[in-house]
Design an enzyme around this catalytic site. Structure first.
Site, PDB file in Angstrom:
ATOM      1  N   ASP A 142      40.809  38.174  36.357  1.00  0.00           N
ATOM      2  CA  ASP A 142      41.933  37.269  36.166  1.00  0.00           C
ATOM      3  C   ASP A 142      41.401  36.082  35.350  1.00  0.00           C
ATOM      4  O   ASP A 142      40.191  35.829  35.292  1.00  0.00           O
ATOM      5  CB  ASP A 142      42.540  36.813  37.488  1.00  0.00           C
ATOM      6  CG  ASP A 142      43.972  36.303  37.289  1.00  0.00           C
ATOM      7  OD1 ASP A 142      44.338  35.988  36.130  1.00  0.00           O
ATOM      8  OD2 ASP A 142      44.734  36.212  38.271  1.00  0.00           O
TER       9      ASP A 142
HETATM   10  C1  BGC Z   1      47.512  35.034  36.354  1.00  0.00           C
HETATM   11  C2  BGC Z   1      47.603  36.444  35.833  1.00  0.00           C
HETATM   12  C3  BGC Z   1      47.936  36.438  34.363  1.00  0.00           C
HETATM   13  C4  BGC Z   1      46.892  35.618  33.628  1.00  0.00           C
HETATM   14  C5  BGC Z   1      47.115  35.556  32.136  1.00  0.00           C
HETATM   15  C6  BGC Z   1      46.602  34.164  35.499  1.00  0.00           C
HETATM   16  O1  BGC Z   1      46.712  32.853  35.877  1.00  0.00           O
HETATM   17  O2  BGC Z   1      47.060  35.043  37.676  1.00  0.00           O
HETATM   18  O3  BGC Z   1      48.591  37.148  36.549  1.00  0.00           O
HETATM   19  O4  BGC Z   1      48.008  37.741  33.870  1.00  0.00           O
HETATM   20  O5  BGC Z   1      46.908  34.304  34.135  1.00  0.00           O
HETATM   21  O6  BGC Z   1      48.269  34.870  31.827  1.00  0.00           O
END
Ligand code: BGC
Length: 755
Positions: free
Chosen positions: A263
């Site tokens: 993530d």
């Molecule tokens: C989120 C993810 C997301 C990523 C990119 C993160 O903060 O938890 O779900 O895909 O950001 O935007």
């Protein structure tokens, strides 16, 4: 602050295997391995490491010299995100990247329709390809453990079986249409408060039976190509370096052959992470850039491990053909075919909770309809923190009503309350006080106007609920009450007009103690996408019978729900004994014989002491009354269930139970019923929840029509995770099959036995 010391594990090797059935999933990705051998041979170490971290915010590198394209990612999960700056969180301001806003996770789950989830995946994939993307950062399939969870709207359900069926549908739909999915957030990211620091402490059984099944199903049944490791720790190890979660469970037990990306900002180490099975650090190169190269050179990481991580990325790269530059981004992302899918999902997701004969709306005498509530005009595609959709359009409830009703009624709108608006940063106490006073004055004005409008109307359509600033990534809600004084407003409206129909456009549970008695009809219409307002209007006027079913339990009060009843949401101290027990049985990963210090009242410990009793499993087993049960939802017709049969009275462990019964539409309108089969165990050898969902089907039926519904339950799906052998095991006991229209409305029962 009290500190307890717990022995995490004293055993040396723990064998973990999901292989009781001896059928380990064989991924189609493995077919590229020979070809990949040749590519890896030609690569320098630098080129290999270069593939293991971000190039831009949503891109990781290929190998230009060898004609291997970069991997392009896009949020996900409910619409393709606008084109972003290479190194920042701002959009590029393009015109053609306006996407379809698909109903969010809880809305999709409320359809209880895996085929529709497949279509949803198809729609997402088409838009991803139009934008030249290789991997959708979705579906988001964490279990909805707490009603207040900031991303409940994004996730599917509190139930692992419903979540699994939909995750499989979405994954197949996307990957059959040329784009990889990235299942997120693996695993146990069930809260947003402290998500980047929290350690989830959970026993093996709850993990395997409740929290992991959607991921497992999407890997084993739909061959998901991508997984995103979550921000949190699980049993003391960060998800991005969690050997048990990544190497053992995901790759070894389930046969996952694809790539794991962190993530965004969720990587914490170099050597541990790359060894544990993380492929790509996003969106940085802090740990998997020079640090990784140096670690290989210093002999801390072998080149075989690097080759393996590169291989896993290349498999996905081979399976997903890059979109040629001259084709990508030439057309508008959102297209009518996808908008149609969004409409279908929205129209099947709306849940009717209560109806005292006031719906469908009666328009014969051209009534005056007072539409009251800021959510009637609120855009739900974005707001709050986290991935929003720059939608091409979004039909709000008010627009939908106006377009469907036309001149058949007089629609008068009043905003009624000031919606919560997401703001960045902290405010001074003076600023907060000033805003509070202003808001109070504004609310009084809005309420006055709403009451005037309501008093003159034949019927009041109150359209309230949360919005994307209330339910947001990065933080959980403090409670589940309707925000902005909506309860108070409804009370006042009821004094001037008792004909209230309430629609809540929320993605997660709300407290309904006030709104329910004051409303003659009550519906949930979710964050329902580009076509949400049209779908809602169709249901309200009776063009379509409502057919959504709750994907989660609506508790009477928040404190009734398991994590809150046990006081274990960010408050491990209350459960020190159970906590110690759970920690001692956790799967420790690579570090054995290690004493772990755990701060018992640390908000950074989420202690899952309710074990498998999540959602209705808790309410049922503990006999706690609910406001509306899991699986609940009314229609404009009635159904009759009769003649429950099974093909045999007794089953062996490899058999499939064939359940059949007759379903009749006994009302006057065409509608879909969602039939649900739960099982209850009689004298089992281990503890089980009171009942568990094991099969369901959405059945469309015309009035007066009858259909024999047939459903299958493989006995294998009734196994439990036996933590003493670290494997699935049979509990061959008598079983009561419960067929019904919700977890609490069981129409037919039959006993069978497993031997
Ligand atoms: C989120 C993810 C997301 C990523 C990119 C993160 O903060 O938890 O779900 O895909 O950001 O935007």
């Amino acid at each position: 602050m009290r500190i307890i010391k717990v022995l995490v594990a004293a055993t040396s090797i723990i064998v973990l295997a999901d292989c009781a059935s001896a059928k380990i999933h064989k991924s189609a990705l493995l077919q590229y391995d020979k070809q990949i051998d040749g590519i890896i041979k030609q690569m320098t170490l630098e080129e290999k490491v270069n593939m293991l971290h971000a190039k831009f915010m949503f891109v990781s590198s290929g190998i230009e010299r060898l004609g291997i394209a970069d991997m392009k990612y896009a949020d996900g999960p409910f619409g393709i995100r606008e084109e972003m700056q290479p190194k920042g969180w701002a959009g590029l301001g393009w015109e053609t990247d306006k996407a379809t806003f698909f109903p969010t996770g809880s809305a999709l789950a409320a359809t209880w329709d895996p085929e529709l989830a497949y279509k949803y995946g198809t729609g997402m994939a088409r838009e991803a390809r139009l934008r030249g993307k290789d991997m959708i950062l979705g579906p988001a399939i964490n279990i909805q453990r707490i009603p207040t969870g900031g991303r409940t709207y994004e996730y599917l359900s509190e139930d692992p079986f419903l979540s699994s069926r939909l995750a499989v549908g979405y994954t197949k739909g996307a990957q059959d249409n040329g784009v990889a999915v990235c299942l997120k957030h693996y695993a146990l990211n069930n809260q947003e408060n402290n998500r980047g620091t929290v350690n989830v402490v959970i026993g093996e059984r709850a993990m395997r039976e409740v929290y992991l099944p959607p991921f497992r199903a999407a890997v084993e049944e739909a061959d998901a190509f991508g997984v995103m490791s979550a921000y949190n720790k699980v049993n003391s190890f960060w998800c991005a370096e969690n050997d048990v979660l990544l190497n053992k469970i995901l790759r070894q037990d389930w046969g996952f052959a694809g790539m794991v990306i962190s993530d965004w900002g969720g990587t914490h180490s170099t050597v541990r992470s790359v060894k544990a099975g993380l492929n790509v650090e996003m969106p940085d190169q802090k740990y998997f850039g020079k640090a990784l190269l140096d670690s290989v050179k210093a002999g801390l990481v072998s080149e075989e491990i690097i080759n393996q991580r590169v291989r896993e990325i290349l498999r996905v790269r081979m399976a997903v053909k890059p979109v040629p530059e001259e084709i990508a981004n030439k057309e508008m992302t959102s297209q009518p075919a996808q908008q149609k899918i969004a409409f279908e999902v929205a129209s099947k997701s709306i849940v009717l909770l209560k109806n005292e004969g006031i719906l469908p709306l009666k328009l014969e005498n051209k009534p005056i309809i007072a539409v009251i509530g800021a959510n009637a005009t609120q855009i739900m595609a974005s707001g709050g923190l986290g991935s929003g959709v720059k939608t091409l359009y979004e039909i709000t409830p008010l627009e939908g009503l106006k377009s469907r009703i036309g001149d058949k009624a007089e629609i008068v709108f009043a905003k009624g309350y000031e919606p919560v608006k997401f703001t960045w940063g902290r405010k001074s106490p003076e600023q907060l006080e000033k805003e509070k006073i202003e808001k109070e004055l504004k609310s009084q004005e809005l309420a006055k106007e709403a009451l005037e409008v309501a008093a003159k109307a034949n019927v009041v359509l109150f359209i309230g609920g949360d919005n994307r600033s209330v339910e947001t990534e990065g933080s959980d809600r403090k409670d589940i009450f309707l925000p902005s004084g909506q309860d108070e407003l409804i009370r006042k409206i009821a004094e001037v007009n008792p004909n209230i129909i309430t629609v809540l456009t929320s993605g997660a549970p709300n407290d309904l103690n006030v709104v329910k008695p004051y409303s003659k009809a009550l519906l949930i219409s979710w964050f329902n996408g580009t076509e949400g307002g049209n779908a809602l209007a169709d249901v309200l006027v009776g063009n379509i019978s409502p057919s959504g079913r709750l994907p989660f339990t609506l508790p009477i009060k928040l404190e009734d729900s398991p994590a809150f009843a046990l006081g274990n949401y960010q408050q491990a101290k209350k459960n020190t004994d159970v906590f110690a027990k759970l920690v001692s049985e956790t799967e420790p990963g690579e570090k054995q014989n290690k004493k772990e210090e755990i701060v018992s009242d640390d908000p950074n410990t989420a202690f899952y002491s309710e074990e498998s009793l999540v959602g209705y499993r808790w309410f049922d087993t503990k006999n706690v009354p609910v406001m509306y049960p899991f699986g609940y939802g009314l229609t404009y017709t009635t159904f009759e269930y009769t003649k429950l049969k099974t093909d045999q009275p007794k089953y062996k462990k490899n058999d499939v139970i064939l359940v059949s019964f007759d379903l009749k539409n006994t009302g006057k309108m065409t509608a879909d019923e969602v039939v649900q089969v739960y099982i209850h165990r009689i004298n089992p050898k281990v503890e089980w929840p009171q009942k568990e969902l094991k099969a369901f089907l959405r059945v469309p039926l015309d009035p007066g029509k009858n259909r024999t519904v047939k459903l299958e339950i493989p006995v294998e799906n009734l196994r439990f995770w036996n933590k003493s052998i670290h494997n699935w095991d049979d509990d061959l006991c008598k079983i009561e099959l419960l067929v019904g229209s919700s977890a609490n409305d069981i129409k037919l029962k039959k006993e069978i036995s497993l031997r």
